[in-house]
Scaffold this active site. Sequence first.
Site, PDB file in Angstrom:
ATOM      1  N   HIS A  75     -12.335  22.871  38.573  1.00 51.09           N
ATOM      2  CA  HIS A  75     -12.987  21.754  39.255  1.00 51.09           C
ATOM      3  C   HIS A  75     -13.806  22.250  40.429  1.00 51.09           C
ATOM      4  O   HIS A  75     -13.373  23.116  41.173  1.00 51.09           O
ATOM      5  CB  HIS A  75     -11.930  20.763  39.771  1.00 51.09           C
ATOM      6  N   TYR A 203      -9.589  10.339  44.481  1.00 47.77           N
ATOM      7  CA  TYR A 203      -8.700   9.883  45.550  1.00 47.77           C
ATOM      8  C   TYR A 203      -9.228   8.522  45.995  1.00 47.77           C
ATOM      9  O   TYR A 203     -10.397   8.414  46.376  1.00 47.77           O
ATOM     10  CB  TYR A 203      -8.740  10.841  46.743  1.00 47.77           C
ATOM     11  N   PRO A 295       2.827  15.677  49.294  1.00 44.45           N
ATOM     12  CA  PRO A 295       2.022  16.181  48.172  1.00 44.45           C
ATOM     13  C   PRO A 295       0.535  15.807  48.244  1.00 44.45           C
ATOM     14  O   PRO A 295      -0.247  16.271  47.427  1.00 44.45           O
ATOM     15  CB  PRO A 295       2.672  15.537  46.953  1.00 44.45           C
ATOM     16  N   LYS A 299      -0.478  21.157  48.329  1.00 42.67           N
ATOM     17  CA  LYS A 299      -0.302  22.464  48.960  1.00 42.67           C
ATOM     18  C   LYS A 299       1.037  23.121  48.633  1.00 42.67           C
ATOM     19  O   LYS A 299       1.167  24.346  48.755  1.00 42.67           O
ATOM     20  CB  LYS A 299      -0.415  22.294  50.483  1.00 42.67           C
ATOM     21  N   TYR A 387      -8.932  22.167  52.102  1.00 43.21           N
ATOM     22  CA  TYR A 387      -8.454  21.627  50.817  1.00 43.21           C
ATOM     23  C   TYR A 387      -8.272  22.749  49.794  1.00 43.21           C
ATOM     24  O   TYR A 387      -7.326  22.750  49.020  1.00 43.21           O
ATOM     25  CB  TYR A 387      -9.481  20.605  50.322  1.00 43.21           C
TER      26      TYR A 387
HETATM   27  P1  FAS Z   1      11.306  24.931  43.481  1.00 50.05           P
HETATM   28  O1  FAS Z   1      12.035  23.742  44.042  1.00 50.05           O
HETATM   29  O2  FAS Z   1      10.202  24.724  42.520  1.00 50.05           O
HETATM   30  O3  FAS Z   1      12.345  25.905  42.745  1.00 50.05           O
HETATM   31  C1  FAS Z   1      13.628  26.126  43.274  1.00 50.05           C
HETATM   32  C2  FAS Z   1      14.533  26.546  42.132  1.00 50.05           C
HETATM   33  O4  FAS Z   1      15.812  26.922  42.671  1.00 50.05           O
HETATM   34  C3  FAS Z   1      14.798  25.404  41.145  1.00 50.05           C
HETATM   35  O5  FAS Z   1      14.566  25.845  39.831  1.00 50.05           O
HETATM   36  C4  FAS Z   1      16.269  25.057  41.371  1.00 50.05           C
HETATM   37  O6  FAS Z   1      16.916  24.644  40.185  1.00 50.05           O
HETATM   38  C5  FAS Z   1      16.832  26.380  41.860  1.00 50.05           C
HETATM   39  N1  FAS Z   1      18.046  26.228  42.666  1.00 50.05           N
HETATM   40  C6  FAS Z   1      18.288  25.314  43.630  1.00 50.05           C
HETATM   41  N2  FAS Z   1      19.519  25.505  44.147  1.00 50.05           N
HETATM   42  C7  FAS Z   1      20.068  26.578  43.498  1.00 50.05           C
HETATM   43  C8  FAS Z   1      21.313  27.250  43.575  1.00 50.05           C
HETATM   44  N3  FAS Z   1      22.252  26.874  44.441  1.00 50.05           N
HETATM   45  N4  FAS Z   1      21.535  28.296  42.747  1.00 50.05           N
HETATM   46  C9  FAS Z   1      20.575  28.708  41.867  1.00 50.05           C
HETATM   47  N5  FAS Z   1      19.367  28.096  41.739  1.00 50.05           N
HETATM   48  C10 FAS Z   1      19.136  27.034  42.550  1.00 50.05           C
HETATM   49  N6  FAS Z   1       3.410  20.251  45.046  1.00 50.05           N
HETATM   50  C11 FAS Z   1       2.079  20.141  44.865  1.00 50.05           C
HETATM   51  O7  FAS Z   1       1.349  21.025  45.309  1.00 50.05           O
HETATM   52  N7  FAS Z   1       1.546  19.041  44.201  1.00 50.05           N
HETATM   53  C12 FAS Z   1       2.345  18.052  43.678  1.00 50.05           C
HETATM   54  O8  FAS Z   1       1.853  17.083  43.103  1.00 50.05           O
HETATM   55  C13 FAS Z   1       3.744  18.153  43.824  1.00 50.05           C
HETATM   56  N8  FAS Z   1       4.591  17.218  43.293  1.00 50.05           N
HETATM   57  C14 FAS Z   1       5.955  17.347  43.449  1.00 50.05           C
HETATM   58  C15 FAS Z   1       6.865  16.413  42.896  1.00 50.05           C
HETATM   59  C16 FAS Z   1       8.268  16.553  43.068  1.00 50.05           C
HETATM   60  C17 FAS Z   1       9.218  15.544  42.471  1.00 50.05           C
HETATM   61  C18 FAS Z   1       8.775  17.642  43.824  1.00 50.05           C
HETATM   62  C19 FAS Z   1      10.261  17.793  44.059  1.00 50.05           C
HETATM   63  C20 FAS Z   1       7.887  18.591  44.367  1.00 50.05           C
HETATM   64  C21 FAS Z   1       6.481  18.454  44.181  1.00 50.05           C
HETATM   65  N9  FAS Z   1       5.576  19.384  44.688  1.00 50.05           N
HETATM   66  C22 FAS Z   1       4.238  19.280  44.533  1.00 50.05           C
HETATM   67  C23 FAS Z   1       6.044  20.519  45.418  1.00 50.05           C
HETATM   68  C24 FAS Z   1       6.485  21.576  44.432  1.00 50.05           C
HETATM   69  O9  FAS Z   1       5.461  21.841  43.521  1.00 50.05           O
HETATM   70  C25 FAS Z   1       6.949  22.763  45.224  1.00 50.05           C
HETATM   71  O10 FAS Z   1       6.072  23.079  46.284  1.00 50.05           O
HETATM   72  C26 FAS Z   1       7.166  23.986  44.375  1.00 50.05           C
HETATM   73  O11 FAS Z   1       8.008  23.642  43.313  1.00 50.05           O
HETATM   74  C27 FAS Z   1       7.794  25.046  45.277  1.00 50.05           C
HETATM   75  O12 FAS Z   1       8.262  26.060  44.477  1.00 50.05           O
HETATM   76  P2  FAS Z   1       9.632  26.848  44.852  1.00 50.05           P
HETATM   77  O13 FAS Z   1       9.577  27.216  46.283  1.00 50.05           O
HETATM   78  O14 FAS Z   1       9.757  27.901  43.822  1.00 50.05           O
HETATM   79  O15 FAS Z   1      10.795  25.765  44.741  1.00 50.05           O
HETATM   80  C1  PHB Z   2      -1.657  16.597  40.893  1.00 50.16           C
HETATM   81  O1  PHB Z   2      -2.419  16.610  39.891  1.00 50.16           O
HETATM   82  O2  PHB Z   2      -0.396  16.679  40.807  1.00 50.16           O
HETATM   83  C2  PHB Z   2      -2.266  16.487  42.270  1.00 50.16           C
HETATM   84  C3  PHB Z   2      -3.628  16.723  42.406  1.00 50.16           C
HETATM   85  C4  PHB Z   2      -4.198  16.627  43.667  1.00 50.16           C
HETATM   86  C5  PHB Z   2      -3.412  16.298  44.755  1.00 50.16           C
HETATM   87  C6  PHB Z   2      -2.037  16.069  44.615  1.00 50.16           C
HETATM   88  C7  PHB Z   2      -1.455  16.165  43.357  1.00 50.16           C
HETATM   89  O3  PHB Z   2      -3.999  16.210  45.996  1.00 50.16           O
END
Ligand code: FAS
Ligand code: PHB
Length: 393
Positions: A75, A203, A295, A299, A387
């Site tokens: 994009h 957005y 979110p 980032k 961004y």
């Molecule tokens: P993660 O949370 O991805 O990974 C942590 C891992 O550790 C998991 O697999 C978990 O099972 C494991 N774990 C936890 N406790 C443990 C234990 N005691 N023993 C062993 N393993 C354990 N970011 C965006 O940029 N855009 C978005 O749209 C967006 N949407 C999101 C929606 C949701 C519902 C959530 C929760 C997050 C969202 N995020 C989004 C943020 C997300 O993408 C995180 O920034 C990203 O997963 C971070 O990655 P990790 O730091 O690897 O953590």
């Molecule tokens: C997404 O596609 O999950 C998304 C894209 C842009 C954003 C936030 C989430 O700013």
Amino acid sequence: MGVLRTQVGIIGAGPSGLLLSHLLHLHGIESVLLEARSREHVERRVRAGLIEQRTVDLLRDVGLAGRLDSEGLTHEGFELRFGGRRHRIDCTALTGQTATLYGQQEIVKDMIAARVAAGGALHFGVTDVTVADLDGDRPVLRGTLDGTPTTIACDFIAGCDGYHGVARRSIPSGRLTAYGHHYPLGWLGVLVEAPPATRELIYSVHERGFALHSMRSPRISRLYLQVDRDENLANWPDERIWKELRDRLATDDAQPLNEGPILERGITAMRGFIVEPMRYGRLFLVGDAAHIVPPSAAKGLNLAVADARLLADAFAAWYGRGDGDPLAAYSPAALQANWRGLEFSHRMTHLLHRFPDATPFTSRLQRSRLDQLVRSTTAATAFAEEYLGIARR
Ligand code: FAS
Ligand code: PHB
């Protein structure tokens, strides 16, 4: 009782833990990764989608971008809708960089495949993970692997286990300073089997709340609605979701949305969170284990990847030339970037959402900021650089 020995113990098979494991392997550094959930679960977990160019470039450099390059959607800009009008911000014209839409679960699949192909020590379904002796030079990771209580002697441990993980909670009280903020907002996200209505993201700032039109592929749309922080998904049947999306994304000249089966849905309450320092003794915190951003600016994943890269380079200096300075610099350097990411995500959240305590005065201020963004090249360039994550360097 099993007893293992490794150089770096990693907790968590999300993007940060898997990338760290892969980067360490490329540096010839051994690691053992323990994940609580199953491989199927972590590969199915729908989360982020927007990836900065610097993240794409890194994944390419380290051989993890094969599918991303063939399936990711590049994009150059996005559409901003407010006051019934459509405005395009051309990030590439302003900065020379692009963003890519590619689901986080796809990145996780690619990383796991690479680690398994390289014979990496990834253990899924591990229960009772604990850490000990963090302030010595022989920290210990423990967990039940396939029913066998196991002790892993490490040189270092990386807590890549997310906000609810065990790593941060294992640091003695009083050693960390936590900064937290709860937004009175949530995002109701849906993954839809329907082609995106437009090629780029939309957005949309609406009087009833924010809406985002995103995507995961030419056949899968990803859409979000601002809802109350404690909103119950049961209050949102499909027809209500679609009506609200249509209303909030509508302008006189807009493409109609393509509706279709909702494959996945969930509500994420918005929070900001960060701890200082991102280290205790031989334990290093990475990604969501150390920080959570709202979110709005996409980032979270990109910040987690940047942490993992920084820490991998620091371990390479330690093991490669006995240089401990990069390890000592990890927390301050990571915090500098993560506070920048948190500040921009906070600012973008306030730019796009209708806060419950909005007044006519604050709504006009919000409108003034939106107008400035679409009228001033200087303002749009500064925004585009943040961004796309360029300004975090
Ligand atoms: P993660 O949370 O991805 O990974 C942590 C891992 O550790 C998991 O697999 C978990 O099972 C494991 N774990 C936890 N406790 C443990 C234990 N005691 N023993 C062993 N393993 C354990 N970011 C965006 O940029 N855009 C978005 O749209 C967006 N949407 C999101 C929606 C949701 C519902 C959530 C929760 C997050 C969202 N995020 C989004 C943020 C997300 O993408 C995180 O920034 C990203 O997963 C971070 O990655 P990790 O730091 O690897 O953590
Ligand atoms: C997404 O596609 O999950 C998304 C894209 C842009 C954003 C936030 C989430 O700013």
